[in-house]
Design a protein around this motif. Structure first.
Motif, PDB file in Angstrom:
ATOM      1  N   ASP A   9       0.866  -1.177   0.000  1.00  0.00           N
ATOM      2  CA  ASP A   9       0.000   0.000   0.000  1.00  0.00           C
ATOM      3  C   ASP A   9       0.906   1.231   0.000  1.00  0.00           C
ATOM      4  OD1 ASP A   9      -1.998   1.870   0.310  1.00  0.00           O
ATOM      5  OD2 ASP A   9      -2.456   1.358   2.390  1.00  0.00           O
ATOM      6  N   VAL A  10       0.976   1.907  -1.148  1.00  0.00           N
ATOM      7  CA  VAL A  10       1.868   3.062  -1.295  1.00  0.00           C
ATOM      8  C   VAL A  10       1.116   4.335  -0.908  1.00  0.00           C
ATOM      9  CG1 VAL A  10       3.352   4.373  -2.848  1.00  0.00           C
ATOM     10  CG2 VAL A  10       3.081   1.901  -3.176  1.00  0.00           C
ATOM     11  N   GLY A  11       1.545   4.975   0.162  1.00  0.00           N
ATOM     12  CA  GLY A  11       0.942   6.223   0.595  1.00  0.00           C
ATOM     13  C   GLY A  11       1.911   7.381   0.453  1.00  0.00           C
ATOM     14  N   GLY A  12       1.434   8.588   0.674  1.00  0.00           N
ATOM     15  CA  GLY A  12       2.264   9.757   0.516  1.00  0.00           C
ATOM     16  C   GLY A  12       3.338   9.896   1.576  1.00  0.00           C
ATOM     17  N   THR A  34       8.091   6.897   2.417  1.00  0.00           N
ATOM     18  CA  THR A  34       7.909   7.163   0.995  1.00  0.00           C
ATOM     19  C   THR A  34       8.810   8.329   0.600  1.00  0.00           C
ATOM     20  OG1 THR A  34       5.584   6.511   1.182  1.00  0.00           O
ATOM     21  CG2 THR A  34       6.220   7.686  -0.813  1.00  0.00           C
ATOM     22  N   GLN A  35       9.754   8.074  -0.283  1.00  0.00           N
ATOM     23  CA  GLN A  35      10.653   9.132  -0.749  1.00  0.00           C
ATOM     24  C   GLN A  35      10.039   9.821  -1.971  1.00  0.00           C
ATOM     25  OE1 GLN A  35      15.001   8.799  -0.656  1.00  0.00           O
ATOM     26  NE2 GLN A  35      14.723   6.586  -0.419  1.00  0.00           N
ATOM     27  N   THR A  36       9.361  10.939  -1.718  1.00  0.00           N
ATOM     28  CA  THR A  36       8.695  11.646  -2.820  1.00  0.00           C
ATOM     29  C   THR A  36       9.608  12.657  -3.509  1.00  0.00           C
ATOM     30  OG1 THR A  36       7.808  13.245  -1.229  1.00  0.00           O
ATOM     31  CG2 THR A  36       6.395  11.373  -1.805  1.00  0.00           C
ATOM     32  N   GLU A  37      10.841  12.773  -3.025  1.00  0.00           N
ATOM     33  CA  GLU A  37      11.780  13.712  -3.653  1.00  0.00           C
ATOM     34  C   GLU A  37      12.071  13.290  -5.100  1.00  0.00           C
ATOM     35  OE1 GLU A  37      12.275  13.355   0.682  1.00  0.00           O
ATOM     36  OE2 GLU A  37      12.504  11.891  -0.934  1.00  0.00           O
ATOM     37  N   GLU A  38      12.499  14.284  -5.884  1.00  0.00           N
ATOM     38  CA  GLU A  38      12.859  14.038  -7.293  1.00  0.00           C
ATOM     39  C   GLU A  38      11.726  13.353  -8.048  1.00  0.00           C
ATOM     40  OE1 GLU A  38      17.090  12.902  -8.068  1.00  0.00           O
ATOM     41  OE2 GLU A  38      17.145  12.566  -5.891  1.00  0.00           O
ATOM     42  N   ASN A  39      10.528  13.901  -7.862  1.00  0.00           N
ATOM     43  CA  ASN A  39       9.325  13.380  -8.532  1.00  0.00           C
ATOM     44  C   ASN A  39       9.066  11.907  -8.224  1.00  0.00           C
ATOM     45  OD1 ASN A  39       8.666  15.853  -9.797  1.00  0.00           O
ATOM     46  ND2 ASN A  39      10.190  15.448 -11.381  1.00  0.00           N
ATOM     47  N   VAL A  86      -0.621  12.601  -7.708  1.00  0.00           N
ATOM     48  CA  VAL A  86      -0.168  13.891  -7.187  1.00  0.00           C
ATOM     49  C   VAL A  86       0.559  13.750  -5.857  1.00  0.00           C
ATOM     50  CG1 VAL A  86      -0.924  16.176  -6.418  1.00  0.00           C
ATOM     51  CG2 VAL A  86      -1.999  15.116  -8.403  1.00  0.00           C
ATOM     52  N   ASN A  87       0.016  12.945  -4.941  1.00  0.00           N
ATOM     53  CA  ASN A  87       0.615  12.817  -3.607  1.00  0.00           C
ATOM     54  C   ASN A  87       1.991  12.153  -3.631  1.00  0.00           C
ATOM     55  OD1 ASN A  87      -1.605  14.021  -2.513  1.00  0.00           O
ATOM     56  ND2 ASN A  87      -2.552  12.137  -1.789  1.00  0.00           N
ATOM     57  N   LEU A  88       2.286  11.455  -4.715  1.00  0.00           N
ATOM     58  CA  LEU A  88       3.602  10.812  -4.847  1.00  0.00           C
ATOM     59  C   LEU A  88       4.536  11.621  -5.745  1.00  0.00           C
ATOM     60  CD1 LEU A  88       2.454   7.099  -5.346  1.00  0.00           C
ATOM     61  CD2 LEU A  88       2.978   8.289  -3.210  1.00  0.00           C
ATOM     62  N   HIS A  89       4.014  12.742  -6.279  1.00  0.00           N
ATOM     63  CA  HIS A  89       4.769  13.593  -7.208  1.00  0.00           C
ATOM     64  C   HIS A  89       5.081  12.868  -8.515  1.00  0.00           C
ATOM     65  CE1 HIS A  89       6.346  16.137  -3.557  1.00  0.00           C
ATOM     66  NE2 HIS A  89       5.035  16.026  -3.597  1.00  0.00           N
ATOM     67  N   TRP A  90       4.230  11.900  -8.863  1.00  0.00           N
ATOM     68  CA  TRP A  90       4.423  11.157 -10.096  1.00  0.00           C
ATOM     69  C   TRP A  90       3.660  11.809 -11.240  1.00  0.00           C
ATOM     70  CZ3 TRP A  90       3.244   5.388  -8.447  1.00  0.00           C
ATOM     71  CH2 TRP A  90       4.384   4.834  -7.835  1.00  0.00           C
ATOM     72  N   GLY A  91       4.277  11.790 -12.416  1.00  0.00           N
ATOM     73  CA  GLY A  91       3.534  11.930 -13.644  1.00  0.00           C
ATOM     74  C   GLY A  91       3.219  10.503 -14.090  1.00  0.00           C
ATOM     75  N   TYR A  92       3.287  10.249 -15.381  1.00  0.00           N
ATOM     76  CA  TYR A  92       3.037   8.884 -15.867  1.00  0.00           C
ATOM     77  C   TYR A  92       4.048   7.916 -15.259  1.00  0.00           C
ATOM     78  CZ  TYR A  92       3.222   4.825 -18.885  1.00  0.00           C
ATOM     79  OH  TYR A  92       3.245   3.534 -19.339  1.00  0.00           O
ATOM     80  N   LYS A  93       3.536   6.755 -14.829  1.00  0.00           N
ATOM     81  CA  LYS A  93       4.423   5.745 -14.239  1.00  0.00           C
ATOM     82  C   LYS A  93       3.864   4.354 -14.561  1.00  0.00           C
ATOM     83  CE  LYS A  93       7.309   6.673 -11.565  1.00  0.00           C
ATOM     84  NZ  LYS A  93       8.780   6.925 -11.699  1.00  0.00           N
TER      85      LYS A  93
END
Length: 312
Positions: A9-12, A34-39, A86-93
């Protein structure tokens, strides 16, 4: 020889992991930040590393592992791709593709709320049902819809976004989604606090809520203590939620509604007051649906992620 499944379960803030036996028992759970740095570029490598570490620690053989299930906070395509989170700073993945390449295992991915609903169906408040709607009342209103044991994802990954049904089109304040009058604005923890603020400002009727920081918990505590103003607020909230649930029931005809999230900690009184309005508005054939509290709490996501792998 038993087999194993990893549920993620991946959370922000953190990534929760569970190692399950195939029949559903949770052997071990743990989490990492969760390392949200660098997108969020390190999130999936961190997940893969954690799985490989546990795999080695347990001395598991590859043929003993059925696969890995993952819940993420965003829409997910049928092939396990996430257009944005958005909460993970991801675009397409390509979540499934990246993890399959790193692990050499089957990977299934789903929206976190949908996956939590699957978990409650498998091992929680909705155990035994194959048609279920989960309503998560937290900072927002999330949801998950299960029909014939399968998650309803929809054409754009937005199946189960029940918090964004518009109930008050004349609402002046915008929802976080940009629309006005969404269920989330009326039935989330923040929505209940908003309803309370408006009710308290309407007149000077005595209430223990006056002069205090008004939260959803404070409203329900006052309601349980017999506060008449709190009762009006709770009845208004329940009317909105019961009416929305009656609409959803017309579409999927669930056996059970499972209500979770922070607001559900109000307990039995929450079920009772919402059920009253659900029964008032529901199509007669749908009134047999039960309303129950979620039981898995923060573990619903890892249970559902594990179950996701077994869906094929």
């Amino acid at each position: 020889m038993g087999k194993y499944i990893f549920g993620i379960d991946v959370g922000g803030t953190s990534v929760k992991f569970g190692l399950f036996c195939e029949e559903g028992s949770l052997l071990e759970k743990w989490e990492i930040p969760t390392q949200t740095e660098e997108n969020g570029k390190w999130i999936l490598p961190d997940v893969a590393e954690a799985i490989l570490g546990k795999w080695k620690e347990r001395g598991l053989r590859k043929e003993e592992i059925i696969g890995v299930g993952v819940g993420v906070p965003g829409p997910v395509s049928r092939t396990g791709e996430v257009p944005a989170a958005v909460n993970l700073h991801w675009g397409y993945k390509d979540v499934a593709g990246e993890l399959e390449q790193a692990l050499g295992l089957k990977v299934k991915v789903g929206n976190d709320a949908n996956v939590a609903a699957l978990g409650e169906m498998w091992a929680g408040g909705g155990k035994g049902a194959e048609n279920l709607i989960m309503v998560t009342l937290g900072t927002g209103v999330g949801g998950g819809i299960i029909v014939d044991g399968k998650i309803v994802t929809g054409a754009h990954g937005a199946g189960g976004e029940i918090g964004h049904a518009i109930l008050e089109p004349g609402e002046a304040e915008p929802c976080n989604c940009g629309n006005h009058g969404c269920l989330e604005q009326m039935a989330s923890a923040t929505g209940i606090a908003r309803l309370a603020g408006r009710r308290l400002a309407a007149d000077s009727a005595p209430s223990v809520l006056r002069g205090e920081r008004v939260t959803a918990k404070a409203v329900f505590d006052a309601y349980k203590a017999g506060d008449s103003v709190a009762a009006e607020i709770v009845e208004q909230f329940a009317d909105y939620l019961g009416r929305a649930m009656a609409v959803y029931a017309c579409v999927t005809d669930p056996e059970v509604f499972v209500i979770g999230g922070g607001v559900s900690k109000a307990g039995k009184v929450l079920i009772e007051v919402v059920e009253k309005y659900y029964m008032k508005y529901a199509f007669p054939a749908c009134r047999a649906a039960r309303l129950v509290l979620a039981t898995l709490g923060n573990e619903a996501g890892i249970y559902g992620a594990a179950k996701l792998v077994m869906e094929d």
